[in-house]
Scaffold this active site. Sequence first.
Site, short mmCIF file in Angstrom:
data_model
loop_
_atom_site.label_atom_id
_atom_site.label_comp_id
_atom_site.label_asym_id
_atom_site.label_seq_id
_atom_site.Cartn_x
_atom_site.Cartn_y
_atom_site.Cartn_z
N ASP A 219 29.51 42.75 0.92
CA ASP A 219 29.74 44.19 1.08
C ASP A 219 28.39 44.88 1.22
OD1 ASP A 219 32.09 46.32 0.44
OD2 ASP A 219 30.19 47.03 -0.37
N ASN A 227 26.15 56.36 5.39
CA ASN A 227 26.93 57.08 6.41
C ASN A 227 26.75 58.59 6.26
OD1 ASN A 227 28.33 55.64 8.30
ND2 ASN A 227 30.02 55.14 6.95
N ASP A 236 27.87 52.69 12.10
CA ASP A 236 28.49 51.65 12.93
C ASP A 236 27.45 50.64 13.43
OD1 ASP A 236 30.96 52.78 12.62
OD2 ASP A 236 31.14 53.58 14.65
N GLU A 262 33.37 48.08 5.32
CA GLU A 262 32.01 47.54 5.32
C GLU A 262 31.99 46.20 4.59
OE1 GLU A 262 32.88 50.40 3.73
OE2 GLU A 262 31.80 50.59 1.82
#
Length: 351
Positions: A219, A227, A236, A262
């Site tokens: 992760d 983000n 992304d 993620e």
Amino acid sequence: MTAKVETTLRSPQAYGLARQVVDEIEAAGVWPTPLNFELWAHALGDPDGALAGEIKRLVAASEPFTEAVTDMLAAEHLPRSRLTEQIRDAGRVLDRELSSVSSVIAQAHKSQAAYGQTLDQAATSIEAAANGDGLRTIVSGLTTATRQVQHETESLEKKLEVSTQEVVRLREHLELVRRDAMTDALTELANRKAFDEHLAAACDHAESSGSALTLAVLDIDHFKHFNDTWGHQTGDQVLRYVASVIGRTAATPRFAARYGGEEFAMVFHHESVTMVEAALESVRKEIASRSLRRRSTNDELGAVTVSAGFAVRQTGETASAFLERADAALYASKRSGRNRVSCAERLPKAA
Ligand code: C2E
């Protein structure tokens, strides 16, 4: 809903709606991909519909439209996603049919050859036994019949050869369609569906063969914060970067998938704990050592880190229990400071 939007997109209002869609996509900060265009076209074309309501709710809650969110919206609200499922199912049925046609063709091949051979043998034995003219005539008639059957057999074989090639071509095409439906569009790794199927099959195989099977989940650390700071378009790109490192390490026979937003998974077959740990450590170190740049502004983003956890499958363990233990190891890595790899077998036993 679909029919209404489809009609509007072929009416005088079409370009107005298309421009509005592009504006809204830009305002939402997502890439104008065909999928996002389709989502917003449906939402704007049917402002009272469930999809429009869900998008409004996300905007009001300032939730970013990450790839995972738009994937989920598409799966829930776009008819095309349901269609993909149907295509996959239809493909499976067709594949099964083609298999049975293939075996019928192979069988026809065999029986035709055997028939020709039988006639040949009959002709030979009658010829050996006969002296009189009458028998000679029968033999000659039989020989002609045999040659005719052989000729027919040859022409049938040619036709069957063509059909077999067609079957092979269709199979390959189906395989491409199926692979597409099993791939995550952003990272090009296997998607969640492919992962679920792979893990279930791998567990069955490990159970019956007694071979080692190890599952890792990884992760990206503080991805939400990343983000929020840099925008999810850069997020992304980070997903693509992490996926590229994982994908390189998980070349076949290993298996890698984007398992959630993620979150990634890796499956190791017949490998020792030491080998798996070394592979995960190399992924972790490679990701942490690279400083990324924001493509639009060239700003230094710094390094991202990943946490990982892995578990070795125990005899009789179901796929979901196995995944749960690998997840527990991942959370142990998160709890103990992130950017590390933990092994489920080495976690302190719960009281
Ligand atoms: P991509 O942009 O399609 O790049 C594919 C591959 O081309 C990269 O694989 C890398 O081998 C090479 N490449 C592209 N641009 C550059 C560059 O400016 N310098 C160098 N040295 N090589 C470059 P890689 O590194 O595995 O990255 C995979 C994907 O991860 C990239 O796909 C991109 O989407 C993302 N990524 C990687 N590094 C960065 C970064 O610093 N900033 C951003 N925004 N995205 C990155």
